[in-house]
Design a protein around this motif. Structure first.
Motif, PDB file in Angstrom:
ATOM      1  N   ALA A 211       6.379   7.314   2.109  1.00  0.00           N
ATOM      2  CA  ALA A 211       4.989   7.019   2.493  1.00  0.00           C
ATOM      3  C   ALA A 211       4.048   7.859   1.643  1.00  0.00           C
ATOM      4  N   ALA A 212       2.972   7.206   1.142  1.00  0.00           N
ATOM      5  CA  ALA A 212       2.018   7.895   0.257  1.00  0.00           C
ATOM      6  C   ALA A 212       0.910   8.590   1.032  1.00  0.00           C
ATOM      7  N   GLY A 213       1.105   8.758   2.335  1.00  0.00           N
ATOM      8  CA  GLY A 213       0.135   9.534   3.113  1.00  0.00           C
ATOM      9  C   GLY A 213      -0.704   8.684   4.037  1.00  0.00           C
ATOM     10  N   ALA A 214      -1.670   9.336   4.668  1.00  0.00           N
ATOM     11  CA  ALA A 214      -2.607   8.596   5.513  1.00  0.00           C
ATOM     12  C   ALA A 214      -3.372   7.614   4.623  1.00  0.00           C
ATOM     13  N   ASP A 215      -3.942   6.594   5.242  1.00  0.00           N
ATOM     14  CA  ASP A 215      -4.597   5.532   4.474  1.00  0.00           C
ATOM     15  C   ASP A 215      -5.972   5.994   3.998  1.00  0.00           C
ATOM     16  N   ILE A 216      -6.058   6.362   2.716  1.00  0.00           N
ATOM     17  CA  ILE A 216      -7.297   6.925   2.160  1.00  0.00           C
ATOM     18  C   ILE A 216      -8.426   5.885   2.234  1.00  0.00           C
ATOM     19  N   LYS A 217      -8.062   4.612   1.973  1.00  0.00           N
ATOM     20  CA  LYS A 217      -9.096   3.568   1.956  1.00  0.00           C
ATOM     21  C   LYS A 217      -9.740   3.393   3.337  1.00  0.00           C
ATOM     22  N   LYS A 218      -8.952   3.641   4.385  1.00  0.00           N
ATOM     23  CA  LYS A 218      -9.485   3.471   5.750  1.00  0.00           C
ATOM     24  C   LYS A 218     -10.260   4.710   6.212  1.00  0.00           C
TER      25      LYS A 218
ATOM     26  N   ALA B 162       0.840  -1.219   0.000  1.00  0.00           N
ATOM     27  CA  ALA B 162       0.000   0.000   0.000  1.00  0.00           C
ATOM     28  C   ALA B 162       0.867   1.258   0.000  1.00  0.00           C
ATOM     29  N   LEU B 163       2.053   1.163  -0.611  1.00  0.00           N
ATOM     30  CA  LEU B 163       2.977   2.312  -0.703  1.00  0.00           C
ATOM     31  C   LEU B 163       3.221   2.961   0.664  1.00  0.00           C
ATOM     32  N   ASN B 164       3.327   2.111   1.682  1.00  0.00           N
ATOM     33  CA  ASN B 164       3.556   2.582   3.065  1.00  0.00           C
ATOM     34  C   ASN B 164       2.490   3.571   3.534  1.00  0.00           C
ATOM     35  N   ALA B 165       1.259   3.417   3.033  1.00  0.00           N
ATOM     36  CA  ALA B 165       0.168   4.282   3.525  1.00  0.00           C
ATOM     37  C   ALA B 165       0.104   4.137   5.046  1.00  0.00           C
ATOM     38  N   LEU B 166      -0.081   5.278   5.710  1.00  0.00           N
ATOM     39  CA  LEU B 166       0.100   5.343   7.169  1.00  0.00           C
ATOM     40  C   LEU B 166      -1.209   5.000   7.882  1.00  0.00           C
TER      41      LEU B 166
ATOM     42  N   GLN C 185       1.882  17.917  -0.702  1.00  0.00           N
ATOM     43  CA  GLN C 185       0.686  17.886   0.163  1.00  0.00           C
ATOM     44  C   GLN C 185      -0.514  17.872  -0.783  1.00  0.00           C
ATOM     45  N   PRO C 186      -0.863  16.677  -1.329  1.00  0.00           N
ATOM     46  CA  PRO C 186      -1.907  16.610  -2.361  1.00  0.00           C
ATOM     47  C   PRO C 186      -3.332  16.493  -1.825  1.00  0.00           C
ATOM     48  N   GLU C 187      -3.523  16.731  -0.514  1.00  0.00           N
ATOM     49  CA  GLU C 187      -4.853  16.502   0.075  1.00  0.00           C
ATOM     50  C   GLU C 187      -5.948  17.280  -0.646  1.00  0.00           C
ATOM     51  N   ILE C 188      -5.600  18.458  -1.196  1.00  0.00           N
ATOM     52  CA  ILE C 188      -6.604  19.297  -1.868  1.00  0.00           C
ATOM     53  C   ILE C 188      -7.267  18.521  -3.014  1.00  0.00           C
TER      54      ILE C 188
ATOM     55  N   ALA D 232       6.960  11.143  -0.758  1.00  0.00           N
ATOM     56  CA  ALA D 232       6.638  11.532   0.630  1.00  0.00           C
ATOM     57  C   ALA D 232       5.464  12.491   0.484  1.00  0.00           C
ATOM     58  N   LEU D 233       4.256  11.906   0.416  1.00  0.00           N
ATOM     59  CA  LEU D 233       3.063  12.697   0.070  1.00  0.00           C
ATOM     60  C   LEU D 233       2.080  12.758   1.237  1.00  0.00           C
ATOM     61  N   GLY D 234       1.375  13.865   1.334  1.00  0.00           N
ATOM     62  CA  GLY D 234       0.348  14.013   2.371  1.00  0.00           C
ATOM     63  C   GLY D 234       0.944  13.763   3.745  1.00  0.00           C
ATOM     64  N   GLY D 235       0.334  12.796   4.460  1.00  0.00           N
ATOM     65  CA  GLY D 235       0.853  12.443   5.781  1.00  0.00           C
ATOM     66  C   GLY D 235       2.307  11.984   5.727  1.00  0.00           C
ATOM     67  N   GLY D 236       2.764  11.490   4.577  1.00  0.00           N
ATOM     68  CA  GLY D 236       4.172  11.083   4.430  1.00  0.00           C
ATOM     69  C   GLY D 236       5.090  12.293   4.488  1.00  0.00           C
ATOM     70  N   CYS D 237       4.670  13.368   3.840  1.00  0.00           N
ATOM     71  CA  CYS D 237       5.432  14.621   3.872  1.00  0.00           C
ATOM     72  C   CYS D 237       5.372  15.211   5.288  1.00  0.00           C
ATOM     73  N   GLU D 238       4.195  15.102   5.902  1.00  0.00           N
ATOM     74  CA  GLU D 238       4.034  15.633   7.271  1.00  0.00           C
ATOM     75  C   GLU D 238       4.865  14.837   8.276  1.00  0.00           C
ATOM     76  N   LEU D 239       4.928  13.524   8.074  1.00  0.00           N
ATOM     77  CA  LEU D 239       5.748  12.687   8.955  1.00  0.00           C
ATOM     78  C   LEU D 239       7.230  13.070   8.807  1.00  0.00           C
TER      79      LEU D 239
ATOM     80  N   ILE E  78      -7.700  18.868   3.476  1.00  0.00           N
ATOM     81  CA  ILE E  78      -6.464  19.632   3.650  1.00  0.00           C
ATOM     82  C   ILE E  78      -5.509  18.780   4.487  1.00  0.00           C
ATOM     83  N   PRO E  79      -4.242  19.155   4.574  1.00  0.00           N
ATOM     84  CA  PRO E  79      -3.337  18.398   5.455  1.00  0.00           C
ATOM     85  C   PRO E  79      -3.903  18.395   6.875  1.00  0.00           C
ATOM     86  N   GLY E  80      -3.759  17.253   7.568  1.00  0.00           N
ATOM     87  CA  GLY E  80      -4.345  17.157   8.918  1.00  0.00           C
ATOM     88  C   GLY E  80      -3.322  16.791   9.983  1.00  0.00           C
ATOM     89  N   ALA E  81      -2.086  16.550   9.556  1.00  0.00           N
ATOM     90  CA  ALA E  81      -1.063  16.129  10.529  1.00  0.00           C
ATOM     91  C   ALA E  81       0.064  17.162  10.604  1.00  0.00           C
TER      92      ALA E  81
HETATM   93  N1  CAA Z   1      -3.874   5.314   1.082  1.00  0.00           N
HETATM   94  C1  CAA Z   1      -4.264   4.051   0.786  1.00  0.00           C
HETATM   95  N2  CAA Z   1      -3.793   3.373  -0.273  1.00  0.00           N
HETATM   96  C2  CAA Z   1      -2.910   3.975  -1.074  1.00  0.00           C
HETATM   97  C3  CAA Z   1      -2.456   5.299  -0.812  1.00  0.00           C
HETATM   98  C4  CAA Z   1      -2.968   5.964   0.334  1.00  0.00           C
HETATM   99  N3  CAA Z   1      -2.557   7.183   0.697  1.00  0.00           N
HETATM  100  N4  CAA Z   1      -1.569   5.641  -1.796  1.00  0.00           N
HETATM  101  C5  CAA Z   1      -1.478   4.589  -2.606  1.00  0.00           C
HETATM  102  N5  CAA Z   1      -2.287   3.590  -2.192  1.00  0.00           N
HETATM  103  C6  CAA Z   1      -2.491   2.277  -2.813  1.00  0.00           C
HETATM  104  C7  CAA Z   1      -3.269   2.396  -4.127  1.00  0.00           C
HETATM  105  O1  CAA Z   1      -4.652   2.481  -3.888  1.00  0.00           O
HETATM  106  C8  CAA Z   1      -2.862   1.121  -4.816  1.00  0.00           C
HETATM  107  O2  CAA Z   1      -3.578   0.045  -4.240  1.00  0.00           O
HETATM  108  P1  CAA Z   1      -4.227  -1.110  -5.182  1.00  0.00           P
HETATM  109  O3  CAA Z   1      -3.034  -1.810  -5.761  1.00  0.00           O
HETATM  110  O4  CAA Z   1      -5.004  -1.929  -4.212  1.00  0.00           O
HETATM  111  O5  CAA Z   1      -5.035  -0.406  -6.222  1.00  0.00           O
HETATM  112  C9  CAA Z   1      -1.401   0.963  -4.400  1.00  0.00           C
HETATM  113  O6  CAA Z   1      -1.235   1.705  -3.199  1.00  0.00           O
HETATM  114  C10 CAA Z   1      -0.442   1.498  -5.461  1.00  0.00           C
HETATM  115  O7  CAA Z   1      -0.816   2.845  -5.753  1.00  0.00           O
HETATM  116  P2  CAA Z   1      -0.966   3.435  -7.273  1.00  0.00           P
HETATM  117  O8  CAA Z   1      -1.467   2.362  -8.173  1.00  0.00           O
HETATM  118  O9  CAA Z   1      -1.753   4.694  -7.180  1.00  0.00           O
HETATM  119  O10 CAA Z   1       0.576   3.723  -7.592  1.00  0.00           O
HETATM  120  P3  CAA Z   1       1.163   4.822  -8.601  1.00  0.00           P
HETATM  121  O11 CAA Z   1       2.624   4.510  -8.691  1.00  0.00           O
HETATM  122  O12 CAA Z   1       0.366   4.892  -9.865  1.00  0.00           O
HETATM  123  O13 CAA Z   1       0.973   6.253  -7.868  1.00  0.00           O
HETATM  124  C11 CAA Z   1       1.069   7.779  -5.983  1.00  0.00           C
HETATM  125  C12 CAA Z   1       1.685   6.544  -6.701  1.00  0.00           C
HETATM  126  C13 CAA Z   1       1.328   9.050  -6.805  1.00  0.00           C
HETATM  127  C14 CAA Z   1       1.751   7.872  -4.625  1.00  0.00           C
HETATM  128  C15 CAA Z   1      -0.463   7.568  -5.836  1.00  0.00           C
HETATM  129  O14 CAA Z   1      -0.691   6.294  -5.231  1.00  0.00           O
HETATM  130  C16 CAA Z   1      -1.140   8.600  -4.972  1.00  0.00           C
HETATM  131  O15 CAA Z   1      -1.393   9.694  -5.426  1.00  0.00           O
HETATM  132  N6  CAA Z   1      -1.465   8.241  -3.702  1.00  0.00           N
HETATM  133  C17 CAA Z   1      -2.232   9.092  -2.812  1.00  0.00           C
HETATM  134  C18 CAA Z   1      -1.418  10.270  -2.293  1.00  0.00           C
HETATM  135  C19 CAA Z   1      -2.278  11.144  -1.407  1.00  0.00           C
HETATM  136  O16 CAA Z   1      -3.268  11.713  -1.822  1.00  0.00           O
HETATM  137  N7  CAA Z   1      -1.870  11.260  -0.116  1.00  0.00           N
HETATM  138  C20 CAA Z   1      -2.586  12.052   0.863  1.00  0.00           C
HETATM  139  C21 CAA Z   1      -3.440  11.149   1.699  1.00  0.00           C
HETATM  140  S1  CAA Z   1      -4.491  12.039   2.822  1.00  0.00           S
HETATM  141  C22 CAA Z   1      -3.480  12.476   4.115  1.00  0.00           C
HETATM  142  O17 CAA Z   1      -2.320  12.142   4.164  1.00  0.00           O
HETATM  143  C23 CAA Z   1      -4.156  13.290   5.194  1.00  0.00           C
HETATM  144  C24 CAA Z   1      -3.241  13.820   6.236  1.00  0.00           C
HETATM  145  O18 CAA Z   1      -2.814  14.944   6.156  1.00  0.00           O
HETATM  146  C25 CAA Z   1      -2.908  13.050   7.441  1.00  0.00           C
END
Ligand code: CAA
Length: 263
Positions: A68-75, A30-34, A135-138, A111-118, A143-146
């Protein structure tokens, strides 16, 4: 203080090299989703290293292609505001702010979203040339929450923080360096080594002075200059109660290497 063995963690790997405690985020599917479970393990491991006298500095890293690709969006996707408020999962993240020992982040890839914040919760950042911050939350309606709106703004200033958070665009390690967000850009294969080198240097310094310096520097973010200067001066005086102050100054006068007791 006992540190859990690596096998007791599911989403992180831990190791120790001399006085450096190393934690690697490890949820590759899950790309180290947090997720909450990952963050629980991470905070537990950081607090265990923080309480361990054998550790002087920590390194936090991720994988070769993603920190880390951020907080776990699916959760979070289906959560209500009340779920978010009552579970308050980001309160756990806040415990990282209370750690005494410095943390060096070693970032390769995203290092996106929560990953950048971490990464910004760490005290120093070494990034590989392939690092992509943002910080792609927009783009997902939030918005960023951490801490993103606060720490990015303090690090790079209002105009840049506005642009980065309102557009959600990714930015490179080089741009992060130029903005003053990170300490160094390294070839990706050397990122972790550079971070360990920096952490090793710090881990060999007198531990009480290191933790006091960290505390004083962080104070600069939430006080006036006058309050900060008073605070610093009192901490400076307090260090004269430490054995390491006596040893450090004595060793200087005797022209020998100090032997720190970290007391
Ligand atoms: N949460 C849950 N799952 C995630 C995830 C996330 N943040 N980022 C990636 N994944 C999952 C994908 O859903 C995918 O799962 P499946 O194989 O089950 O479909 C898997 O990881 C691989 O991801 P991609 O197919 O999207 O990989 P990619 O190489 O095409 O793209 C990426 C990589 C640009 C990082 C893209 O995954 C992405 O944009 N991820 C989301 C980034 C994001 O929006 N982060 C902010 C989250 S909100 C937050 O963090 C709030 C806060 O402030 C605390």
């Amino acid at each position: 203080m006992s540190t859990k063995t690596a096998t007791e963690y599911q989403f992180i790997l831990i190791s120790q090299e001399e006085r450096v405690g190393i934690i690697q985020l490890h949820r590759p599917d899950a790309l180290n989703a947090l997720s909450p479970d990952l963050m629980k393990e991470l905070v537990d491991a950081l607090e265990a290293f923080d309480a361990d006298d054998a550790i002087g500095c920590m390194v936090l890293t991720g994988g070769e292609k993603v920190f880390a690709a951020g907080a776990d969006i699916k959760k979070m996707a289906e959560a209500s505001a009340m779920d978010m408020l009552l579970v308050d999962q980001l309160a756990r993240w806040d415990r990282i702010r209370k750690l005494h020992k410095p943390i060096v982040a070693a970032i390769n890839g995203y290092a996106l979203g929560g990953g950048c914040e971490l990464a910004m919760m760490c005290d120093m950042i070494i990034a590989g040339e392939n690092a992509k911050f943002g910080q792609p939350e927009i783009n997902i309606g939030v918005i960023p929450g951490a801490g993103g709106t606060q720490r990015l703004t303090r690090a790079v200033g209002k105009a840049k923080a506005m642009e980065l958070i309102l557009t959600g665009r990714q930015f490179s390690a080089q741009e992060a360096l130029e903005m003053g967000l990170i300490n160094k850009v390294a070839p990706p294969e050397l990122t972790i080594e550079e971070a360990k080198k920096l952490a090793k240097t710090i881990s060999e310094k007198p531990a009480i002075a290191v933790r006091t310096a960290k505390e004083a520097i962080l104070k600069a973010f939430d006080t006036t200059i006058e309050g900060g200067l008073d605070y610093e001066r009192k901490l400076f005086y307090l260090l004269f109660a430490s054995a390491d102050q006596k040893e450090g100054m004595q060793a200087f006068m005797e022209k020998r290497t100090p032997a720190w007791s970290n007391r």
